[in-house]
Design an enzyme around this catalytic site. Structure first.
Site, PDB file in Angstrom:
ATOM      1  N   TRP A   1      72.705  79.780  59.707  1.00 30.18           N
ATOM      2  CA  TRP A   1      72.045  80.348  58.532  1.00 30.18           C
ATOM      3  C   TRP A   1      70.740  81.029  58.921  1.00 30.18           C
ATOM      4  CZ3 TRP A   1      72.547  76.192  54.030  1.00 30.18           C
ATOM      5  CH2 TRP A   1      73.916  76.016  53.751  1.00 30.18           C
TER       6      TRP A   1
ATOM      7  N   LYS B   1      74.618  83.980  56.051  1.00 32.78           N
ATOM      8  CA  LYS B   1      75.465  83.098  56.845  1.00 32.78           C
ATOM      9  C   LYS B   1      76.117  83.882  57.968  1.00 32.78           C
ATOM     10  CE  LYS B   1      75.533  80.272  52.851  1.00 32.78           C
ATOM     11  NZ  LYS B   1      76.020  80.073  51.490  1.00 32.78           N
TER      12      LYS B   1
ATOM     13  N   THR C   1      67.685  75.178  31.302  1.00 28.35           N
ATOM     14  CA  THR C   1      67.258  75.943  32.466  1.00 28.35           C
ATOM     15  C   THR C   1      67.156  77.395  32.054  1.00 28.35           C
ATOM     16  OG1 THR C   1      69.506  76.450  33.136  1.00 28.35           O
ATOM     17  CG2 THR C   1      68.571  74.415  33.970  1.00 28.35           C
TER      18      THR C   1
ATOM     19  N   GLU D   1      66.587  70.219  36.180  1.00 30.30           N
ATOM     20  CA  GLU D   1      67.675  69.263  36.399  1.00 30.30           C
ATOM     21  C   GLU D   1      67.210  67.954  37.025  1.00 30.30           C
ATOM     22  OE1 GLU D   1      67.678  72.461  37.020  1.00 30.30           O
ATOM     23  OE2 GLU D   1      69.660  73.380  36.797  1.00 30.30           O
TER      24      GLU D   1
END
Lengths: 545, 545
Positions: free
Chosen positions: A444, A439, A185, A330
């Site tokens: 959210w 948050k 990554t 991933e």
């Protein structure tokens, strides 16, 4: 009760044997700037056997890492299938990494041999002295004698090496969970992390790429692979092409819009895959020099979100359907693809196509709230996207067995770090990165939604939103505004501008006006630095009541 | 080196959860004779949970066999996914078996419970007293009270049973190599033999069915499953539909051309699957009552070879593309599908489409000669087709562990019993069954080719060719001719008729004229009886010099 089915492993050696015989007339072609160099999959199979023989002579065995530092071309494809088919592990190095990252990943993976494109030799020569495990460099389409190798490193010419080898190899069938390839990554924080794909995961993923729910490859396709082979498992294109008998078209180093369009005119690919930036460049190129590109039945775009305007321009001006897709290194990388449901038309269809799409059956997906509870797929509730499945990584590669970033995994699920919502009919819409979402009082707020909305105000050139600590609500949004040249706007005016676009509790009180938004090396908003500036008291904040 | 991928099993429980949520708006519909009964996959998931709860209450656990004796309909689909998803093993009983075979397979599989269609109750009632392991009968869409059950067998009503159960069930994720479903071959010789599919094999096979190289299912499809769910794993249609979000259309007991065409007009399926006999009936029906069937993007035909004339009639008269496919119960069943290579047109394209097609990467195929050597894929060399792969059976089910027909397996390969050739580009053409091919002086002569050729003579009504012992050549062909009514032809005249169609050494010397070709119960030539007649001296043979 056990089944009576054969226990036949999924194996890239089987795939190579299949591709070079049953679909051996299909081809991989590389653009030379004026035409193509073409090899059939039958010839690819012969060269893969020669390369495997050569690598074995150089001491490469089961599980050893074979690096590549190459453009997308015929020879890269040979290595891409030969290395895993012989039981070794392909490690396609990202030629665009920062030098220290490149050195880090090659050393971390313990690459034993690296195939390097002739045109990339000068760059590679700078890294080579720091590569601790590399014993052999194979120069492809270049002058091997120009590379001065450190003590203990041998330099070979690809063509000479292969010419000396037989065109058959007894490719072994190994356990399907064995490593086949690895990819790192390019995370913006910390060291790159390694993901190790298996024969099983690559086989299953290739089957999915072939599905019409994903890219729908068949023997009738000529697939233009603009996405680099080193980028996120090459989006699965190489193995899916070998599996379906689709032919492959490789751009080599000709990645500017002009040469890409010239190649497309000459080679008429039916499918193409690239990140949004490339397609943006192509649109501009097409505007300057119109050209029929309807030979493309479809185009898949991923890597970052595709602007709706780009999707519409391709379809309405050029008759080409863009497929929006989501995935990550991933996840092999598919991921979701935005095919709209059957029978949906007009703006409703577009709304589906703008989403990140729907997951295939092999990728389980859920949204998880801060408290670890799973939120419903109701098209409204936000949560961090978690995925699991046979081609999703369950850990990061660790040479010494120590756990790497265990917090990225949640009871068998991969935490993607993406925050979004999923509709009742399974379509994912991402709204933020989990580290950027704000948050506020248990709810959210998407920083990206606020940014996009406030950037719609004519006085605003750029806007970045971060969450800042708040005594009552834990976190509240802070909007950092870069005004357009010569323009003026006050905080209350901008908040009023947002009033009909958000719930009242989502509207930001805190505003700051800055000269420019700090950016990362690849041009993304660097919210980490913005947060640090706020924490250090470097920003002048207006707080509306 | 191990990969970092998750070790997530391929599981039909996962498939059910996916289908009933992410593609929960897709539907399965059953024709009622005048319209459809429709349930969404979301409702299918709820009913599958209810059925699983009910079966658990009846004592069904992991690995227990759940039989069905049903037409293709919504409730059969519920059982088809509920049983394997709960860890039990679905055994769809062939309602067309001879009574003694039906009883044999249900006892051999040790079915614990059987779901029976109301309309099939009278037939099932005759078998029930001989079913040794069945403890529960669930009557679907019928009057359970009409069934008088033997001592120890309980009869239930499907609707009542499900109504009493909750619509959720914690479907277990079990080892992917566990049994999911079983199917018995209806071989013409000996007892039927059982094949046990696994979660893994069904998952992989469903992915392949979805591939454009096979049937290419997507969420845009409405798949008409005429092939019975009990026939050769239902050709993979049910699980592929759930996986892709294709909707399913079920004909229930309305399998005559008229009702099928009426259903198609009303429901506009995009894809359909059935054996050649069904399509032949449809062609006749369409000739009598023309109807637009271009809603079918494609139709897959397998089970036996498709006459080229039928393929052309569908395409040229009705604009529908027939896909010729090969498979068998032992191969899940795909198998090869005859998609022509890209760019091939006209008669060349037809020639490819008449073949049995090309194998997918997951099915390895080879041709083996009598001496066990592998013959080349050169489009000419004949051999017995052997296949291997993750959805090919490696043995036949044996309750006591004793090997069943081990001679059907060759070092990890399944011997299909089919003789054919494979072209350099991977297309299979079958020419005979291995037990019928004539082995003359080390070379093989196709009995089917000789039969088809000599039946082209106007005086010949039917012809069957068998191999008979020959001192010099081991075997030579004997041609048994049934003359057309009132026609006359001599052996030498018929041989002359073949002279330009075969190599000289292939031309038969032995001829016999008979009143009719002995046939099996399903109407196929019974060559076993013909061979016995020859061995017993019951045939008058003319031997040409």
């Amino acid at each position: 009760m056990l089944s009576t089915m054969q226990d036949e492993p999924l194996s890239l050696a089987t795939l190579l044997r299949y591709a070079s015989t049953f679909v051996g007339d299909s081809t991989v072609s590389t653009w030379t700037g004026t035409g193509v160099r073409t090899m059939t999959y039958r010839e690819l199979g012969a060269d893969a056997a020669r390369l495997a023989n050569a690598l074995r002579e150089l001491g490469i065995g089961i599980g050893d890492r074979v690096g590549t530092f190459m453009w997308n071309n015929n020879e890269h494809m040979v290595a891409y299938i030969a290395a895993p088919a012989m039981g070794a592990v392909l490690h396609a190095l990202n030629i665009r990494l920062f030098p220290e990252q490149l050195v880090y990943v090659a050393n971390h993976a313990e690459d034993q041999v690296v195939l390097v494109d002739g045109t990339l030799l000068p760059m590679f020569a700078q890294y080579l002295p720091n590569l601790k495990t590399v014993r052999h460099v194979i120069v492809v389409n270049g002058d091997a004698s120009t590379l001065s190798a450190p003590e203990g490193v041998k330099v070979h010419d690809y063509t000479e090496l292969l010419a000396a080898q037989p065109d058959t190899y007894d490719f072994p069938i190994i356990d399907e969970r064995s490593a086949a390839a690895m990819c790192y990554t390019s995370g913006t924080t910390g060291d790159p992390k390694g993901v190790v794909y298996s024969h099983r995961s690559n086989w299953l993923h290739a089957m999915q790429v072939c599905s019409p729910s994903s890219m729908g490859f068949s023997g009738a396709d000529n697939v233009l692979a603009i996405v680099p082979l080193f980028h996120a498992n090459a989006w699965g294109l190489p193995y899916a092409a070998l599996m379906s008998g689709a032919s492959l078209l490789m751009p080599d180093r000709f990645l500017q819009p002009g040469p890409l369009l010239e190649m497309m005119a000459a080679q008429q690919p039916t499918f193409a895959a690239a990140v949004p930036t490339i397609w943006g460049g192509m649109l501009a190129g097409l505007a300057a020099h119109p050209q029929d590109i309807t030979h493309l039945r479809s185009v898949v775009v991923g890597g970052s979100a595709v602007p709706p305007s780009m999707m519409r321009a391709f379809e309405e001006k050029h008759g080409v359907r863009i497929l929006h897709a989501w995935g990550m290194t991933e996840t092999s990388p598919l991921g979701s693809v935005a095919h709209p449901p059957a029978g949906v038309t007009g703006e409703d269809e577009w709304a589906y196509r703008y989403t990140q799409g729907r997951f295939p059956a092999s990728v389980q997906a859920r949204l998880v709230a801060d408290d670890g509870s799973v939120v419903p797929n109701d098209g409204a509730s936000l949560g961090e996207l978690e995925v699991r499945g046979p081609w999703i990584t369950g850990s990061y590669y660790s040479p010494d067995g120590a756990e790497v970033d265990p917090e990225k995994f949640d009871d068998g699920w991969l935490r993607t770090g993406d925050v979004g919502k999923i509709s009742r009919d399974g379509y994912l819409t991402l709204v933020d990165r989990s580290k950027d979402v704000i948050k506020s009082g248990g709810e959210w707020i998407s920083s990206v939604d606020l940014e996009n909305a406030v950037m719609g105000h004519p006085a605003v050139a750029e806007a970045a939103v971060i969450g800042v600590p708040d005594e009552k609500w834990d976190e509240r949004p802070l909007v950092a505004i870069v005004l357009a040249e010569g323009a003026e706007a006050k905080a209350d005016e901008l908040r009023d501008f947002l009033a009909d676009k958000f719930a009242k509790w989502q509207l930001p009180e805190r505003w700051t006006f800055i000269a420019e938004v700090p950016k990362t090396s690849v041009g993304k908003f660097d919210k980490k630095r913005l947060r640090a500036q706020y924490a250090d008291g470097d920003l002048t904040v207006t707080t509306l009541s």
